[in-house]
Enzyme design. Structure first.
Site, PDB file in Angstrom:
ATOM      1  N   CYS A   1       0.821  -1.204   0.000  1.00  0.00           N
ATOM      2  CA  CYS A   1       0.000   0.000   0.000  1.00  0.00           C
ATOM      3  C   CYS A   1       0.855   1.253   0.000  1.00  0.00           C
ATOM      4  O   CYS A   1       0.516   2.253  -0.638  1.00  0.00           O
ATOM      5  CB  CYS A   1      -0.926  -0.002   1.216  1.00  0.00           C
ATOM      6  SG  CYS A   1      -2.143  -1.336   1.200  1.00  0.00           S
TER       7      CYS A   1
ATOM      8  N   CYS B   1       4.316 -12.171 -14.727  1.00  0.00           N
ATOM      9  CA  CYS B   1       3.438 -11.052 -14.354  1.00  0.00           C
ATOM     10  C   CYS B   1       4.337  -9.839 -14.137  1.00  0.00           C
ATOM     11  O   CYS B   1       5.367  -9.699 -14.804  1.00  0.00           O
ATOM     12  CB  CYS B   1       2.599 -11.394 -13.129  1.00  0.00           C
ATOM     13  SG  CYS B   1       3.568 -11.737 -11.634  1.00  0.00           S
TER      14      CYS B   1
END
Length: 375
Positions: free
Chosen positions: A186, A333
């Site tokens: 975050c 990814c």
């Protein structure tokens, strides 16, 4: 403190649910749940559990409230900035359900404290962003023989799963060893506040299902939520029955063996890794594997390896038929975390030659294609 009254009108709308009833409410009142993390996910989990009637809640977190937490960590108010998170979380829980026994533990959950903190618990929930905590919780839950609900959230997405070693699957069946990178955070990557609410709500739901015995828990499955599309997908995994050795998990497992809890099997990986330079050499000499990109389309617009097949991770379970199980497949990814999920999923589905690109497109762009823009 008097025990919760499961017959209270407060819980009337739960007791009338099919399969829930007075017996389910009684089980909640007698339950002890340990919640790791009083941050964004804990801010959804804690209020739901105490409001639903869980009798005892232990909240474990060693962090303090920061102003940057307030947009998503709704347990805390501006006046709480600087306070230990467990203190403001316990205050919020007590205000919502005064009869709930709430225990605040202002320490990090680690191998040293794990067994003591889970003693007598019926379920543990990990909503932290710390991989060490997750593996310690998985191992301790296995030793205690209790279910383990976990969740993670960053940017616009979240993931939720249930592990229960005594019922056949642990977190190490998903990731036998910690990933090479810590994935999104975050602090660095940002977080949409509602992603915490949705993900934490799913975690609390799984806990309530397991505690009351209703529904089908996400055991051996991962629910993946994408806020940008509004879709929720599922990834299934299972224990590696062909594992050569089952070692006890890290931490004080052997000393605690007398408690009767099962040890966590640590299966050998069913996939292999390939680094960016080795993959580039394969592509150059003509022995090209299938390159499977499991990122989202918007990420592909920023950077991609030429010739890749794009199947976002959340769609992979429904689109396995588009891939040849006999082909050599390299999955990638952004940083290698989602592709590790995908690689194990393909191996579990019978794909014979599956490898994960370590470091993902980020490593590729740094070591092979330096002209690619990184993000």
């Amino acid at each position: 403190m008097p025990p919760l009254d499961p017959t209270s009108p407060r819980y009337a709308r739960q007791r009338v649910l099919p399969g829930f009833g007075a017996a389910g409410q009684q089980r909640l009142a007698e339950s002890h749940v340990v919640v790791l993390g009083a941050g964004g996910l804990g801010s959804a989990v804690v209020p739901i559990l105490v409001a639903a009637g869980v009798g005892r809640l232990t909240i474990v977190d060693d962090d303090r409230v920061d102003e940057t937490n307030l947009h998503r960590q709704l347990l805390h108010e501006p006046a709480d900035v600087g306070r230990p998170k467990v203190d403001s979380a316990a205050d919020a829980a007590a205000a919502l359900s005064p009869d709930t026994e709430v225990v605040a533990v202002p320490h990090r959950f680690d191998d040293e404290r794990a067994d003591e903190l889970l003693a007598g618990a019926d379920l543990v929930i990990d909503g932290t962003d710390d991989l060490g905590t997750r593996y310690a919780a998985d191992a301790a839950a296995a030793r205690a023989g209790i279910p383990f609900v976990w969740g993670s959230a960053a940017r616009f997405g979240g993931q939720v799963g249930v592990c229960w070693d005594a019922r056949g699957v642990s977190y190490r069946d998903l990731f036998p060893e910690p990933p090479a990178d810590a994935g999104l955070s975050c602090e660095v990557d940002g977080i949409l506040p509602s992603v915490c609410t949705v993900t934490g709500g799913l975690m609390a739901t799984e806990a309530l299902k397991v505690l009351t015995g209703i529904g089908e828990p996400l055991l051996g499955r991962v629910a993946v939520y994408d806020a940008l599309s509004g879709r929720t997908r599922e990834i299934a995994y299972r224990r590696d029955a062909a594992a050569a050795a089952h070692d006890s998990p890290p931490g004080p497992a052997r000393a605690a063996a007398g408690r009767g809890g099962p040890e966590v099997p640590r299966p050998r990986p069913v996939t292999a890794d390939v680094d960016a330079r080795s993959l580039a050499a394969e592509l150059a000499d003509g022995s090209a594997p299938v390159l499977l990109d499991v990122r989202e389309p918007w990420e592909v617009e920023i950077a991609a390896i030429h010739g890749s097949v794009l199947i976002p991770l959340g769609e992979l379970g429904d689109r396995l038929g588009e891939l040849d199980p006999a082909a050599s497949v390299v999955v990638y990814c952004h940083l290698g975390v989602r592709s590790e999920y995908a690689a194990r999923m393909l191996a579990g589905a019978g794909f014979a030659d599956v490898r994960n690109l370590t470091g993902g497109i980020d490593a590729w762009s740094r070591t092979v294609d330096e002209g690619v823009v990184r993000y």
